[in-house]
Design a protein around this motif. Structure first.
Motif, mmCIF file in Angstrom:
data_model
loop_
_atom_site.group_PDB
_atom_site.id
_atom_site.type_symbol
_atom_site.label_atom_id
_atom_site.label_comp_id
_atom_site.label_asym_id
_atom_site.label_seq_id
_atom_site.Cartn_x
_atom_site.Cartn_y
_atom_site.Cartn_z
ATOM 1 N N HIS A 118 0.675 -1.167 0.048
ATOM 2 C CA HIS A 118 0.006 -0.002 -0.028
ATOM 3 C C HIS A 118 0.898 1.253 -0.112
ATOM 4 C CE1 HIS A 118 -3.642 2.331 1.246
ATOM 5 N NE2 HIS A 118 -2.804 3.167 1.738
ATOM 6 N N GLU A 119 1.797 1.288 0.730
ATOM 7 C CA GLU A 119 2.737 2.342 0.811
ATOM 8 C C GLU A 119 3.545 2.623 -0.330
ATOM 9 O OE1 GLU A 119 2.168 4.626 3.064
ATOM 10 O OE2 GLU A 119 0.747 3.551 4.354
ATOM 11 N N PHE A 120 3.787 1.325 -0.749
ATOM 12 C CA PHE A 120 4.832 1.433 -2.070
ATOM 13 C C PHE A 120 4.065 2.051 -3.293
ATOM 14 C CE2 PHE A 120 7.544 -2.003 -0.403
ATOM 15 C CZ PHE A 120 8.398 -1.065 0.339
ATOM 16 N N MET A 121 2.678 1.725 -3.393
ATOM 17 C CA MET A 121 1.977 2.302 -4.284
ATOM 18 C C MET A 121 1.782 3.838 -4.117
ATOM 19 S SD MET A 121 -1.000 -0.469 -5.475
ATOM 20 C CE MET A 121 -1.623 0.852 -6.804
ATOM 21 N N HIS A 122 1.367 4.482 -2.839
ATOM 22 C CA HIS A 122 1.599 5.716 -2.990
ATOM 23 C C HIS A 122 2.827 6.238 -3.375
ATOM 24 C CE1 HIS A 122 -2.161 6.385 -0.496
ATOM 25 N NE2 HIS A 122 -1.577 5.746 0.427
ATOM 26 N N ALA A 123 3.954 5.587 -2.918
ATOM 27 C CA ALA A 123 5.208 6.118 -3.449
ATOM 28 C C ALA A 123 5.367 6.160 -5.180
ATOM 29 C CB ALA A 123 6.499 5.318 -2.979
ATOM 30 N N LEU A 124 4.764 5.369 -5.645
ATOM 31 C CA LEU A 124 4.586 5.179 -7.153
ATOM 32 C C LEU A 124 3.523 6.288 -7.627
ATOM 33 C CD1 LEU A 124 4.348 1.340 -7.712
ATOM 34 C CD2 LEU A 124 6.529 2.908 -8.029
ATOM 35 N N GLY A 125 2.848 6.904 -6.984
ATOM 36 C CA GLY A 125 2.197 7.913 -7.294
ATOM 37 C C GLY A 125 0.586 7.778 -7.197
ATOM 38 N N PHE A 126 0.231 6.786 -6.547
ATOM 39 C CA PHE A 126 -1.246 6.552 -6.408
ATOM 40 C C PHE A 126 -2.008 7.185 -5.127
ATOM 41 C CE2 PHE A 126 0.200 3.438 -9.577
ATOM 42 C CZ PHE A 126 -0.807 3.281 -10.411
ATOM 43 N N VAL A 127 -3.105 7.562 -5.376
ATOM 44 C CA VAL A 127 -3.855 8.000 -3.989
ATOM 45 C C VAL A 127 -4.768 6.949 -3.671
ATOM 46 C CG1 VAL A 127 -3.640 10.278 -4.374
ATOM 47 C CG2 VAL A 127 -5.637 9.357 -5.444
ATOM 48 N N HIS A 128 -5.828 7.021 -2.638
ATOM 49 C CA HIS A 128 -6.506 5.863 -2.239
ATOM 50 C C HIS A 128 -7.782 5.931 -3.508
ATOM 51 C CE1 HIS A 128 -4.882 7.136 1.655
ATOM 52 N NE2 HIS A 128 -4.447 5.823 1.529
ATOM 53 N N GLU A 129 -8.302 4.782 -3.366
ATOM 54 C CA GLU A 129 -9.287 4.403 -4.595
ATOM 55 C C GLU A 129 -10.315 5.296 -4.488
ATOM 56 O OE1 GLU A 129 -10.410 2.141 -8.028
ATOM 57 O OE2 GLU A 129 -8.337 2.832 -7.135
ATOM 58 N N GLN A 130 -10.955 5.512 -3.175
ATOM 59 C CA GLN A 130 -12.347 6.250 -2.850
ATOM 60 C C GLN A 130 -11.976 7.737 -3.136
ATOM 61 O OE1 GLN A 130 -10.830 4.903 -0.514
ATOM 62 N NE2 GLN A 130 -9.999 7.013 0.559
ATOM 63 N N SER A 131 -10.798 7.961 -3.516
ATOM 64 C CA SER A 131 -10.622 9.509 -3.730
ATOM 65 C C SER A 131 -10.663 9.815 -5.194
ATOM 66 C CB SER A 131 -9.127 9.855 -3.287
ATOM 67 O OG SER A 131 -9.042 9.736 -1.714
ATOM 68 N N ARG A 132 -10.933 8.884 -6.142
ATOM 69 C CA ARG A 132 -10.858 9.263 -7.389
ATOM 70 C C ARG A 132 -12.077 10.045 -7.733
ATOM 71 N NH1 ARG A 132 -10.763 3.734 -11.003
ATOM 72 N NH2 ARG A 132 -12.210 4.719 -11.933
#
Length: 284
Positions: A181-195
């Motif tokens: 989860h934290e690595f996906m933030h580091a790749l540039g992704f926010v949380h899914e329900q923030s779409r």
């Protein structure tokens, strides 16, 4: 004869111990017969019932953000000088190498023990095995992840340049799904329900949210990568995130009983979105 049997028993026991030790594969990630998906489940049995984000929020509630930082959406770090958590124009992506892979250099704190390292590396492998993103130990690279057991579970969004801290506290963050989860933030992704399109797929029950935590449910100007909404994303809040009185804060549409969030690691759609964002399979 008796001494021969004893010697044979000792040899078999030694072979069993050696075969069960984790080994490093070509990517530098430890593997064994059974991959360690989590740690400390005996110490914190209640966390086995939580999804990743519930566990992260519980961990982070025990700490104040380090001086000079804010936590947005519960675990995305930003400095007081930065007002947005978005990544305009993909400006925060890690660069793609000429061989088509995206190499993310990292260093691991020496404070982690062997099981911590295996758990964190499993989180890396869960991403690398299905994408062109490869986590590599830093040698001389100027931009890299500095993974530390510091004040909960959190990351900056995308590549910030230079040494950037990614915190995975031990023991509370030592699940490979939390690490991923934290690595996906580091790749540039926010949380899914923030779409930006989330209102088509979930209802935010504002009356059930703790008053001073409503900001964590703001929609972001996201690039949705022409991908379906993913209730099963490792990046999705749980149904009761930031609940005031135990009532749900997120209800799926149209079926309110669809499970949301999980703890096992990146979903198939999570990996697909990484591949789309980083244009995996095509050289620039």
């Amino acid at each position: 004869m008796h001494s021969t049997m004893i010697l044979l028993g000792l040899l078999l026991g030694l072979l069993n111990q050696v075969s069960s030790l984790p080994v490093q594969n070509a990517t530098g990630v430890h593997e064994g017969k059974v991959r360690s998906k989590r740690k400390y489940s005996d110490e914190f049995p209640e966390w086995d019932e939580m999804n990743v984000m519930d566990q992260i929020l519980q961990m982070n509630s025990r700490f104040r953000p380090p001086r000079g930082l804010l936590f947005k959406e519960g675990d995305i770090a930003s400095s007081y000088m930065k007002s947005s958590i978005t990544c305009p124009g993909n400006s925060c992506l890690w660069p793609k190498a000429v061989d088509g892979f995206v190499y993310v250099p990292y260093i691991l704190s020496p404070l982690y023990d062997d099981m911590d390292r295996i758990t964190i590396e499993n989180g890396m492998q869960d991403i690398s095995s299905g994408t062109c993103v490869k986590f590599v130990q830093r040698t001389h690279e100027g931009s890299f992840l500095d993974i530390q057991p510091r004040y909960g579970c959190w990351s900056f969004l995308g590549q910030t340049g230079g040494s950037q801290t990614l915190s995975l506290q031990t023991p509370g963050c030592m699940w490979s799904g939390v690490a991923a989860h934290e690595f996906m933030h580091a790749l540039g992704f926010v949380h899914e329900q923030s779409r930006s399109d989330r209102d088509q797929y979930v209802t935010i029950v504002w009356k059930n949210i703790v008053a001073d935590q409503m900001h964590n449910f703001r929609k972001q100007l996201t690039n949705n990568l022409n991908s379906p909404y993913d209730y099963n994303s490792v990046m999705h809040y749980g149904r009761y995130a930031f609940s005031e009185d135990g009532g749900p804060t997120i209800i799926p549409i149209p079926d309110p009983y669809i499970p949301i969030g999980q703890r096992d690691g990146p979903s198939a759609l999570d990996l697909h979105k990484i591949n789309v964002l980083y244009n995996c399979g095509a050289n620039d």
